[in-house]
Design a protein around this motif. Structure first.
Motif, PDB file in Angstrom:
ATOM      1  N   ARG A   1       2.789   9.746   2.262  1.00  0.00           N
ATOM      2  CA  ARG A   1       1.956   8.915   1.390  1.00  0.00           C
ATOM      3  C   ARG A   1       1.715   9.634   0.063  1.00  0.00           C
ATOM      4  O   ARG A   1       1.779   9.043  -0.999  1.00  0.00           O
ATOM      5  N   GLN A   2       1.464  10.940   0.141  1.00  0.00           N
ATOM      6  CA  GLN A   2       1.243  11.741  -1.065  1.00  0.00           C
ATOM      7  C   GLN A   2       2.500  11.782  -1.924  1.00  0.00           C
ATOM      8  O   GLN A   2       2.430  11.737  -3.153  1.00  0.00           O
ATOM      9  N   GLY A   3       3.664  11.856  -1.307  1.00  0.00           N
ATOM     10  CA  GLY A   3       4.923  11.838  -2.044  1.00  0.00           C
ATOM     11  C   GLY A   3       5.108  10.530  -2.802  1.00  0.00           C
ATOM     12  O   GLY A   3       5.572  10.521  -3.943  1.00  0.00           O
ATOM     13  N   VAL A   4       4.728   9.431  -2.165  1.00  0.00           N
ATOM     14  CA  VAL A   4       4.794   8.123  -2.828  1.00  0.00           C
ATOM     15  C   VAL A   4       3.849   8.111  -4.020  1.00  0.00           C
ATOM     16  O   VAL A   4       4.224   7.714  -5.130  1.00  0.00           O
TER      17      VAL A   4
ATOM     18  N   VAL B   1       2.664   8.070  -9.802  1.00  0.00           N
ATOM     19  CA  VAL B   1       1.905   8.659 -10.913  1.00  0.00           C
ATOM     20  C   VAL B   1       2.857   9.199 -11.984  1.00  0.00           C
ATOM     21  O   VAL B   1       2.631   9.009 -13.183  1.00  0.00           O
ATOM     22  N   ARG B   2       3.944   9.842 -11.563  1.00  0.00           N
ATOM     23  CA  ARG B   2       4.938  10.330 -12.530  1.00  0.00           C
ATOM     24  C   ARG B   2       5.577   9.159 -13.289  1.00  0.00           C
ATOM     25  O   ARG B   2       5.759   9.220 -14.498  1.00  0.00           O
ATOM     26  N   ALA B   3       5.890   8.103 -12.559  1.00  0.00           N
ATOM     27  CA  ALA B   3       6.493   6.924 -13.197  1.00  0.00           C
ATOM     28  C   ALA B   3       5.520   6.299 -14.197  1.00  0.00           C
ATOM     29  O   ALA B   3       5.911   5.951 -15.317  1.00  0.00           O
TER      30      ALA B   3
ATOM     31  N   SER C   1       0.847  -1.197   0.000  1.00  0.00           N
ATOM     32  CA  SER C   1       0.000   0.000   0.000  1.00  0.00           C
ATOM     33  C   SER C   1       0.883   1.247   0.000  1.00  0.00           C
ATOM     34  O   SER C   1       2.066   1.190   0.332  1.00  0.00           O
ATOM     35  N   LEU C   2       0.268   2.370  -0.345  1.00  0.00           N
ATOM     36  CA  LEU C   2       0.995   3.635  -0.334  1.00  0.00           C
ATOM     37  C   LEU C   2       1.504   3.952   1.072  1.00  0.00           C
ATOM     38  O   LEU C   2       2.618   4.454   1.236  1.00  0.00           O
TER      39      LEU C   2
END
Length: 121
Positions: free
Chosen positions: A48-51, A56-58, A36-37
């Motif tokens: 969690r938002q950074g993950v 999403v960028r990847a 999980s995130l």
């Protein structure tokens, strides 16, 4: 969802080297290790938002690269064609076995099946 995970894993296999080390690590934990995130954020020491942002960028990089190169799509098409070739060779083997056996046909059909198996590896 399962097919999207499989698709993203395929994109990662083909294009993962284009990601940063951190993106690769987070993406792998999320998609391949099914974490999980929150679990990933605890391991990575980021929010969690950074993950989520990194994943999403990847995903965007992988999808954009596939849109341009189409390697995963081509690979899937080739795999389908190899399966069709193997099925046709099996039919030839069966048809050859039902009457007087032609050893040259049997030998060539076996060669086709071996080649198809190697291509599927």
């Amino acid at each position: 969802m399962k097919s999207d995970t499989f698709h993203m894993s395929m994109l990662f296999d083909f294009y993962g080297e284009l990601l940063t080390d951190k993106q690769r690590e987070l993406f792998d934990l999320y998609y391949n290790e099914d974490m999980s995130l929150t679990e990933i954020s605890e391991i990575a020491g980021i929010t969690r938002q950074g993950v989520r942002d990194a994943i999403v960028r990847a995903e965007s990089i992988l999808r954009d690269t596939e849109d341009r190169l189409q390697l995963v799509r081509r690979y899937a098409g080739i795999q389908t064609q190899v399966e069709q070739i193997a099925q046709a060779a099996h039919l030839i083997v069966s048809a050859n076995a039902s009457g007087p056996r032609n050893y040259e046909i049997a030998k060539q059909a076996d060669l086709i099946l071996q080649t198809a198996a190697k291509l599927s590896e």
